[in-house]
Design a protein around this motif. Structure first.
Motif, mmCIF file in Angstrom:
data_model
loop_
_atom_site.group_PDB
_atom_site.id
_atom_site.type_symbol
_atom_site.label_atom_id
_atom_site.label_comp_id
_atom_site.label_asym_id
_atom_site.label_seq_id
_atom_site.Cartn_x
_atom_site.Cartn_y
_atom_site.Cartn_z
ATOM 1 N N ASN A 193 0.086 -10.528 0.363
ATOM 2 C CA ASN A 193 1.209 -11.468 0.227
ATOM 3 C C ASN A 193 2.501 -10.964 0.857
ATOM 4 N N ARG A 194 2.410 -9.863 1.599
ATOM 5 C CA ARG A 194 3.539 -9.418 2.427
ATOM 6 C C ARG A 194 3.269 -9.693 3.909
ATOM 7 N N ASN A 234 2.161 6.957 -1.833
ATOM 8 C CA ASN A 234 1.801 7.168 -0.431
ATOM 9 C C ASN A 234 0.497 7.953 -0.343
ATOM 10 N N ALA A 235 -0.601 7.240 -0.102
ATOM 11 C CA ALA A 235 -1.912 7.889 -0.048
ATOM 12 C C ALA A 235 -2.061 8.778 1.179
ATOM 13 N N GLY A 236 -1.178 8.619 2.158
ATOM 14 C CA GLY A 236 -1.241 9.455 3.347
ATOM 15 C C GLY A 236 -0.593 10.812 3.163
ATOM 16 N N ASP A 237 0.113 10.994 2.051
ATOM 17 C CA ASP A 237 0.783 12.259 1.754
ATOM 18 C C ASP A 237 -0.071 13.039 0.761
ATOM 19 N N PRO A 238 -0.658 14.168 1.176
ATOM 20 C CA PRO A 238 -1.549 14.912 0.273
ATOM 21 C C PRO A 238 -0.848 15.446 -0.967
ATOM 22 N N ASN A 239 0.485 15.523 -0.939
ATOM 23 C CA ASN A 239 1.230 16.039 -2.092
ATOM 24 C C ASN A 239 1.751 14.933 -3.008
ATOM 25 N N PRO A 281 6.580 1.799 2.884
ATOM 26 C CA PRO A 281 7.645 2.569 2.225
ATOM 27 C C PRO A 281 8.585 1.705 1.396
ATOM 28 N N THR A 282 8.714 0.436 1.749
ATOM 29 C CA THR A 282 9.611 -0.449 0.999
ATOM 30 C C THR A 282 9.130 -0.642 -0.431
ATOM 31 N N SER A 283 7.839 -0.870 -0.582
ATOM 32 C CA SER A 283 7.281 -1.091 -1.922
ATOM 33 C C SER A 283 6.668 0.168 -2.519
ATOM 34 N N ASN A 284 6.592 1.245 -1.719
ATOM 35 C CA ASN A 284 5.944 2.491 -2.141
ATOM 36 C C ASN A 284 4.511 2.225 -2.584
#
Length: 271
Positions: free
Chosen positions: A98-99, A156-161, A123-126
């Motif tokens: 829906n975005r 953010n699933a792309g950030d391992p941390n 990043p807007t909706s995290n």
């Protein structure tokens, strides 16, 4: 004028199309069909660009967009027989959230790795959308049944941390291509992992409003609890039973589901 009727007219005016079908089979799913579009004679990239642009237009134009979970946009070709129109060929189908962001695309082409997870962070909706292009349950995209699993996780699933929280449900979208319609209504769905039934429920039939014709391409959707989805990825054998028909999921596809689930932590249970 209803919301769907206004959107239909707006799309026809914006893209100068003679026929666009818009259907809201439920309050959370929207289907749009461009019928006999001039883009049918162009390459698939131009249809994909139109679908993306139309999805963004829908997000800006539809008042109830916040309730919509999935937007399906498709291109359909017709032929005339004895004065009656018959839809006989579905060229491409595209799905968006829906975005207006692509979830996954079902196309009449191939990719190097259809089972590689697609990870898109907003990043807007995290939030991160995670999907695979498709799991082919039977046949091919000319004649068969495919599954597109996808979900949106918080973080953010792309950030391992980063701490990424899984949603309560994973969406299973099914696409059927055949010489005739296979599904007449919502269908029973059962998922069997290592001989045990992990999920039993309904797959909702999304029926484009093609009042003057019949379109043999059909689409269904279901919500699978994330906990059951994670079990599917951990299984050694996996079967999907849809409308009484059973499909064996390949080990490669099971591994793809496992990789998808690994991007997110399971939702916290409330006691």
């Amino acid at each position: 004028m209803t919301e769907a009727a206004k959107l239909r007219q707006d799309l026809m005016d914006k893209y100068q199309e003679k026929e666009v079908n818009v259907n809201l089979p439920s309050s959370v799913f929207l289907t749009i069909s461009f019928v006999d579009s001039a883009l049918n004679q162009e390459d698939a990239d131009k249809r994909a660009a139109r679908a993306q642009d139309a999805a963004k237009f829908v997000v800006k134009s539809l008042p109830s967009i916040g309730k919509i979970k999935t937007i399906w946009i498709m291109f359909v070709a017709t032929e005339r027989r004895w004065i009656v129109f018959h839809y006989h060929r579905s060229l491409n189908e595209y799905t968006f959230n829906n975005r207006g962001e692509p979830i996954a695309t079902i196309r009449m082409n191939t990719s190097d790795d259809l089972l590689s997870p697609i990870v898109r962070f907003n990043p807007t909706s995290n939030e991160t959308d995670i999907s695979v292009t498709r799991v082919q349950l039977e046949g091919d995209l000319n004649h068969g049944i495919a599954l597109v699993p996808h979900f949106t996780a918080s973080g953010n699933a792309g950030d391992p941390n980063a701490k990424v929280m899984a949603p309560a449900f994973v969406v299973f979208d099914f696409a059927s291509y055949a010489d005739r319609r296979i599904f007449s209504s919502d269908s029973d769905l059962e998922i069997i992992s290592d001989g045990q039934t992990d999920f039993s429920g309904k797959a909702h039939l999304l029926s484009p409003d093609l009042a003057r014709a019949s379109n043999n391409a059909q689409f269904l959707t279901a919500q699978i609890p994330f906990e059951q989805f994670a079990k599917m990825g951990a299984a050694r054998s996996l079967k999907v039973k849809l409308n009484g028909r059973q499909f064996d999921v390949s080990p490669e596809a099971i591994a793809a589901l496992r990789r998808m689930a690994a991007y997110a932590m399971p939702p916290v249970r409330r006691l």
